[in-house]
Write a protein that holds these residues in place. Structure first.
Motif, PDB file in Angstrom:
ATOM      1  N   SER A   1      29.595  92.053 -25.955  1.00  0.00           N
ATOM      2  CA  SER A   1      29.225  90.916 -26.796  1.00  0.00           C
ATOM      3  C   SER A   1      30.382  90.535 -27.712  1.00  0.00           C
ATOM      4  CB  SER A   1      28.007  91.258 -27.651  1.00  0.00           C
ATOM      5  OG  SER A   1      26.918  91.566 -26.822  1.00  0.00           O
ATOM      6  N   PHE A   2      30.563  89.227 -27.886  1.00  0.00           N
ATOM      7  CA  PHE A   2      31.583  88.736 -28.804  1.00  0.00           C
ATOM      8  C   PHE A   2      31.165  87.361 -29.318  1.00  0.00           C
ATOM      9  CE2 PHE A   2      32.797  87.278 -24.630  1.00  0.00           C
ATOM     10  CZ  PHE A   2      33.290  85.997 -24.813  1.00  0.00           C
ATOM     11  N   THR A   3      31.797  86.939 -30.406  1.00  0.00           N
ATOM     12  CA  THR A   3      31.488  85.662 -31.041  1.00  0.00           C
ATOM     13  C   THR A   3      32.774  84.901 -31.288  1.00  0.00           C
ATOM     14  OG1 THR A   3      29.580  86.652 -32.152  1.00  0.00           O
ATOM     15  CG2 THR A   3      30.416  84.586 -33.079  1.00  0.00           C
ATOM     16  N   ILE A   4      32.704  83.582 -31.098  1.00  0.00           N
ATOM     17  CA  ILE A   4      33.807  82.700 -31.472  1.00  0.00           C
ATOM     18  C   ILE A   4      33.256  81.720 -32.505  1.00  0.00           C
ATOM     19  CG2 ILE A   4      35.459  80.957 -30.707  1.00  0.00           C
ATOM     20  CD1 ILE A   4      35.474  82.322 -27.972  1.00  0.00           C
ATOM     21  N   TYR A   5      33.841  81.749 -33.697  1.00  0.00           N
ATOM     22  CA  TYR A   5      33.404  80.840 -34.758  1.00  0.00           C
ATOM     23  C   TYR A   5      33.796  79.414 -34.418  1.00  0.00           C
ATOM     24  CZ  TYR A   5      31.973  84.149 -38.388  1.00  0.00           C
ATOM     25  OH  TYR A   5      31.306  85.083 -39.131  1.00  0.00           O
TER      26      TYR A   5
ATOM     27  N   LYS B   1      27.958  82.647 -29.591  1.00  0.00           N
ATOM     28  CA  LYS B   1      27.803  84.080 -29.322  1.00  0.00           C
ATOM     29  C   LYS B   1      27.704  84.253 -27.814  1.00  0.00           C
ATOM     30  CE  LYS B   1      25.664  85.283 -33.664  1.00  0.00           C
ATOM     31  NZ  LYS B   1      24.669  86.071 -34.351  1.00  0.00           N
ATOM     32  N   PHE B   2      28.474  85.200 -27.270  1.00  0.00           N
ATOM     33  CA  PHE B   2      28.566  85.359 -25.825  1.00  0.00           C
ATOM     34  C   PHE B   2      28.341  86.801 -25.384  1.00  0.00           C
ATOM     35  CE2 PHE B   2      31.301  81.791 -26.984  1.00  0.00           C
ATOM     36  CZ  PHE B   2      30.714  80.792 -26.226  1.00  0.00           C
ATOM     37  N   THR B   3      27.926  86.921 -24.132  1.00  0.00           N
ATOM     38  CA  THR B   3      27.739  88.229 -23.508  1.00  0.00           C
ATOM     39  C   THR B   3      28.470  88.221 -22.175  1.00  0.00           C
ATOM     40  OG1 THR B   3      25.539  88.356 -24.489  1.00  0.00           O
ATOM     41  CG2 THR B   3      26.042  89.916 -22.731  1.00  0.00           C
ATOM     42  N   LEU B   4      29.557  88.992 -22.110  1.00  0.00           N
ATOM     43  CA  LEU B   4      30.273  89.174 -20.852  1.00  0.00           C
ATOM     44  C   LEU B   4      29.579  90.286 -20.089  1.00  0.00           C
ATOM     45  CD1 LEU B   4      32.909  88.727 -19.071  1.00  0.00           C
ATOM     46  CD2 LEU B   4      33.775  90.733 -20.285  1.00  0.00           C
TER      47      LEU B   4
ATOM     48  N   GLU C   1      40.037  99.491  -3.510  1.00  0.00           N
ATOM     49  CA  GLU C   1      38.769  99.486  -2.789  1.00  0.00           C
ATOM     50  C   GLU C   1      37.597  99.144  -3.695  1.00  0.00           C
ATOM     51  OE1 GLU C   1      38.321 103.276  -0.918  1.00  0.00           O
ATOM     52  OE2 GLU C   1      40.104 103.023   0.314  1.00  0.00           O
ATOM     53  N   VAL C   2      37.868  98.902  -4.982  1.00  0.00           N
ATOM     54  CA  VAL C   2      36.816  98.567  -5.932  1.00  0.00           C
ATOM     55  C   VAL C   2      36.774  97.053  -6.090  1.00  0.00           C
ATOM     56  CG1 VAL C   2      36.001  98.822  -8.312  1.00  0.00           C
ATOM     57  CG2 VAL C   2      37.099 100.747  -7.160  1.00  0.00           C
ATOM     58  N   TYR C   3      35.580  96.487  -5.926  1.00  0.00           N
ATOM     59  CA  TYR C   3      35.374  95.053  -6.074  1.00  0.00           C
ATOM     60  C   TYR C   3      34.637  94.786  -7.376  1.00  0.00           C
ATOM     61  CZ  TYR C   3      36.840  94.519  -1.277  1.00  0.00           C
ATOM     62  OH  TYR C   3      37.571  94.536  -0.132  1.00  0.00           O
ATOM     63  N   TYR C   4      35.083  93.763  -8.105  1.00  0.00           N
ATOM     64  CA  TYR C   4      34.500  93.410  -9.390  1.00  0.00           C
ATOM     65  C   TYR C   4      33.854  92.027  -9.315  1.00  0.00           C
ATOM     66  CZ  TYR C   4      37.634  97.052 -11.077  1.00  0.00           C
ATOM     67  OH  TYR C   4      38.276  98.242 -11.270  1.00  0.00           O
ATOM     68  N   THR C   5      32.809  91.858 -10.084  1.00  0.00           N
ATOM     69  CA  THR C   5      32.220  90.547 -10.298  1.00  0.00           C
ATOM     70  C   THR C   5      31.836  90.474 -11.767  1.00  0.00           C
ATOM     71  OG1 THR C   5      30.592  88.925  -9.537  1.00  0.00           O
ATOM     72  CG2 THR C   5      29.874  91.218  -9.620  1.00  0.00           C
ATOM     73  N   TYR C   6      31.858  89.286 -12.329  1.00  0.00           N
ATOM     74  CA  TYR C   6      31.618  89.139 -13.762  1.00  0.00           C
ATOM     75  C   TYR C   6      31.085  87.743 -14.061  1.00  0.00           C
ATOM     76  CZ  TYR C   6      36.099  86.866 -13.212  1.00  0.00           C
ATOM     77  OH  TYR C   6      37.102  86.046 -12.771  1.00  0.00           O
ATOM     78  N   ARG C   7      30.605  87.580 -15.274  1.00  0.00           N
ATOM     79  CA  ARG C   7      30.187  86.269 -15.765  1.00  0.00           C
ATOM     80  C   ARG C   7      30.007  86.357 -17.268  1.00  0.00           C
ATOM     81  NH1 ARG C   7      23.704  85.664 -14.501  1.00  0.00           N
ATOM     82  NH2 ARG C   7      23.091  87.544 -15.629  1.00  0.00           N
ATOM     83  N   ILE C   8      30.060  85.216 -17.924  1.00  0.00           N
ATOM     84  CA  ILE C   8      29.604  85.119 -19.304  1.00  0.00           C
ATOM     85  C   ILE C   8      28.231  84.490 -19.205  1.00  0.00           C
ATOM     86  CG2 ILE C   8      29.936  84.019 -21.547  1.00  0.00           C
ATOM     87  CD1 ILE C   8      32.915  84.444 -21.236  1.00  0.00           C
ATOM     88  N   LYS C   9      27.237  85.271 -19.562  1.00  0.00           N
ATOM     89  CA  LYS C   9      25.843  84.913 -19.329  1.00  0.00           C
ATOM     90  C   LYS C   9      25.464  83.544 -19.907  1.00  0.00           C
ATOM     91  CE  LYS C   9      22.218  87.286 -21.074  1.00  0.00           C
ATOM     92  NZ  LYS C   9      21.336  88.431 -21.294  1.00  0.00           N
ATOM     93  N   GLU C  10      25.979  83.221 -21.061  1.00  0.00           N
ATOM     94  CA  GLU C  10      25.625  81.960 -21.711  1.00  0.00           C
ATOM     95  C   GLU C  10      26.313  80.758 -21.074  1.00  0.00           C
ATOM     96  OE1 GLU C  10      24.870  85.327 -24.310  1.00  0.00           O
ATOM     97  OE2 GLU C  10      26.647  84.718 -23.200  1.00  0.00           O
ATOM     98  N   LEU C  11      27.329  80.986 -20.265  1.00  0.00           N
ATOM     99  CA  LEU C  11      28.073  79.884 -19.647  1.00  0.00           C
ATOM    100  C   LEU C  11      27.792  79.706 -18.162  1.00  0.00           C
ATOM    101  CD1 LEU C  11      31.561  80.405 -21.329  1.00  0.00           C
ATOM    102  CD2 LEU C  11      29.715  78.864 -22.038  1.00  0.00           C
ATOM    103  N   SER C  12      27.292  80.741 -17.492  1.00  0.00           N
ATOM    104  CA  SER C  12      27.077  80.647 -16.052  1.00  0.00           C
ATOM    105  C   SER C  12      25.965  81.576 -15.604  1.00  0.00           C
ATOM    106  CB  SER C  12      28.369  81.004 -15.308  1.00  0.00           C
ATOM    107  OG  SER C  12      28.155  80.975 -13.919  1.00  0.00           O
TER     108      SER C  12
END
Length: 173
Positions: free
Chosen positions: A159-163, A138-141, A106-117
């Motif tokens: 927050s996470f980073t991909i070199y 550098k990204f923020t989910l 019954e739980v609905y989720y929504t998400y995004r990576i702020k820097e991509l969408s």
């Protein structure tokens, strides 16, 4: 116990009364409003890389060169502020929308990576966000959850980073 048909009454004190085949039940109307304690709050439960489980508490020596992070929260399996090498760019995030008394379907989720969408994902009950071929940066989910009868809960931020690969670094150029 079954409620009797046409057995609901609201008195002058704003109390609802229901009649059953054995007892009379009452509840103040104010207690029937949305209870914020039942608004699901998203947390990250686990993080997979290339659809593989990684035990971040026991990384092999080779993975320690490619994944760096500050810590791991208790009762979870994901790193805090991770930095991934460029070839670790397929990440799968598993969410938990734990709220007392709410069935997980019954739980609905929504998400995004702020820097991509700028758009949030379509709400779903899976609790999984799968991102393939992430670019370096550098990204923020962001993720949030709700039930059908509740507003969206507080946004979870990760927050996470991909070199970049070595050939895209400033010192190579």
């Amino acid at each position: 116990t079954d409620f009797e048909f046409n057995s609901v009454y609201c008195d002058k004190g704003n109390n609802l009364w229901w009649g059953t085949n054995k007892v009379l039940v009452n509840k103040p109307v104010r207690k029937l409003t949305n209870n914020k304690a039942h608004i699901p709050q998203v947390s990250l439960e686990s993080l997979y890389i290339h659809e593989q489980f990684i035990d971040f508490r026991h990384l092999s020596d080779s993975l320690q060169r490619d994944i760096r992070f500050d810590s791991i929260p208790s009762f979870t399996n994901y790193p805090v502020k991770p930095v991934f090498s460029s070839h670790f760019n397929h990440l799968t995030f598993y969410f938990n929308g734990g709220a007392d008394g709410i069935a997980t379907d019954e739980v609905y989720y929504t998400y995004r990576i702020k820097e991509l969408s700028k758009q949030w994902s379509k709400p779903n009950v899976d609790g999984v966000a799968n991102y393939r071929n992430l670019p370096s940066g550098k990204f923020t989910l962001e993720a949030k959850a709700r039930t059908k009868s509740q507003p969206w809960g507080k946004t979870f931020i990760y927050s996470f980073t991909i070199y970049p690969p070595w050939w895209q670094t400033w010192w190579f150029k």
